[in-house]
Design an enzyme around this catalytic site. Structure first.
Site, PDB file in Angstrom:
ATOM      1  N   GLY A 100       0.830  -1.201   0.000  1.00  0.00           N
ATOM      2  CA  GLY A 100       0.000   0.000   0.000  1.00  0.00           C
ATOM      3  C   GLY A 100       0.860   1.245   0.000  1.00  0.00           C
ATOM      4  N   ALA A 101       2.025   1.134  -0.577  1.00  0.00           N
ATOM      5  CA  ALA A 101       3.026   2.211  -0.518  1.00  0.00           C
ATOM      6  C   ALA A 101       2.584   3.490  -1.216  1.00  0.00           C
ATOM      7  CB  ALA A 101       4.340   1.718  -1.135  1.00  0.00           C
TER       8      ALA A 101
ATOM      9  N   SER B 101      -7.671  -0.840   7.984  1.00  0.00           N
ATOM     10  CA  SER B 101      -8.900  -0.893   8.766  1.00  0.00           C
ATOM     11  C   SER B 101      -9.704  -2.137   8.404  1.00  0.00           C
ATOM     12  CB  SER B 101      -9.723   0.368   8.508  1.00  0.00           C
ATOM     13  OG  SER B 101     -10.793   0.477   9.393  1.00  0.00           O
TER      14      SER B 101
ATOM     15  N   HIS C  59     -15.176  10.317   8.856  1.00  0.00           N
ATOM     16  CA  HIS C  59     -13.924  10.205   8.109  1.00  0.00           C
ATOM     17  C   HIS C  59     -14.092  10.847   6.744  1.00  0.00           C
ATOM     18  CE1 HIS C  59     -12.846   7.237  11.195  1.00  0.00           C
ATOM     19  NE2 HIS C  59     -11.602   7.390  10.790  1.00  0.00           N
TER      20      HIS C  59
ATOM     21  N   LYS D 214     -12.954   7.176   2.327  1.00  0.00           N
ATOM     22  CA  LYS D 214     -12.675   6.003   3.155  1.00  0.00           C
ATOM     23  C   LYS D 214     -13.559   4.847   2.719  1.00  0.00           C
ATOM     24  CE  LYS D 214     -12.386   4.370   7.962  1.00  0.00           C
ATOM     25  NZ  LYS D 214     -11.068   3.732   7.741  1.00  0.00           N
TER      26      LYS D 214
END
Length: 245
Positions: A9-10, A77, A130, A134
């Site tokens: 997830g860079a 998450s 959020h 998201k």
């Protein structure tokens, strides 16, 4: 000794922040940066896999890494207690996985305070906000808060949550209604509302800027290297100065 890190997830916001922090920390080297089109094999050979991806792919990343004997830090998450339990049944005994629903120190303190208060109030609800982009709701932090509060009430009984069959009453997690807002201009906000006879208590945490996550990320990167089994929550990395069951 240098810890070789594969960052899954860079290219995301959290991934870029962690990448920058790793570049600043002594003893760490990013040897692989994984994106959507990357193969899981690209993380092979790393000492630590940091997963900040998407709930749909996080599980396969974690299982692949742990089965290869690689330590794992999860910042993605969506890891509910049920999902964590299922993961535990798939991992080798010597696996080390640290799951951090929220890297913010203020957030974990807010959750801890809510957990302490849960035993004393019969009415509890959570509202979390959020950014509009998201992907998951309720947030992992809200789910973790609800689960910890419900566990704290073990032997007391469920919270009072009337009319939860109505959609407007939110989604129940461990018997506690959670209401999720997704809107522009917000980083993260969680409000825990507790009510009792003649009084109410509100516990609010606002993340104003992603820099709030930095200290928790640094602490987690150091702590994950000695974790055995599955450890959940930044509160298990910090010394909160209170006893925990």
């Amino acid at each position: 000794m240098t810890t070789r890190v594969a960052l899954a997830g860079a290219r995301g916001k959290m991934g870029q922040q962690i990448d920058s922090i790793l570049a600043d920390m002594k003893g760490f080297e990013v040897v692989a940066r994984l994106g959507r089109s990357s193969s899981l094999s690209e993380m092979d050979g790393a000492d630590l896999v940091v997963d900040v991806t998407h709930p749909d792919v996080s599980g396969s990343i974690v299982e692949h890494a742990a089965k290869n004997g690689t330590q794992v830090l999860i910042g993605t998450s969506g890891w509910s207690s049920q999902r964590i339990s299922e993961l535990g049944g798939k991992l080798p005994e010597d696996a080390g996985v640290l799951i951090i629903p929220n890297f913010s120190l203020g957030s974990v303190l807010g959750t801890t305070l809510a957990t302490i208060a849960a035993r004393f109030f019969s009415s509890i609800e959570i509202v979390e906000s959020h950014r509009a982009s998201k992907a998951d709701s309720p947030s992992g932090t809200a789910v973790r808060t609800a689960e910890l509060m419900a566990a704290a009430r073990d032997g007391i009984g469920p919270v009072e949550a009337p009319h939860t069959e109505q959609r407007a009453r939110g989604q129940e997690v461990a018997g506690i209604p959670i209401h999720s807002l997704r809107r522009r201009g917000v980083v993260a906000r969680q409000e825990t509302f507790l009510g009792g006879e003649g009084e109410t208590l509100s516990i609010v945490h606002d993340t104003i800027d992603p820099s709030a996550y930095e200290r928790g990320i640094r602490l987690s990167l150091d702590a994950v290297q000695t974790v055995r089994g599955i450890v959940v929550g930044l509160e298990n990395v910090l010394d909160l100065g209170i006893s925990r069951s």
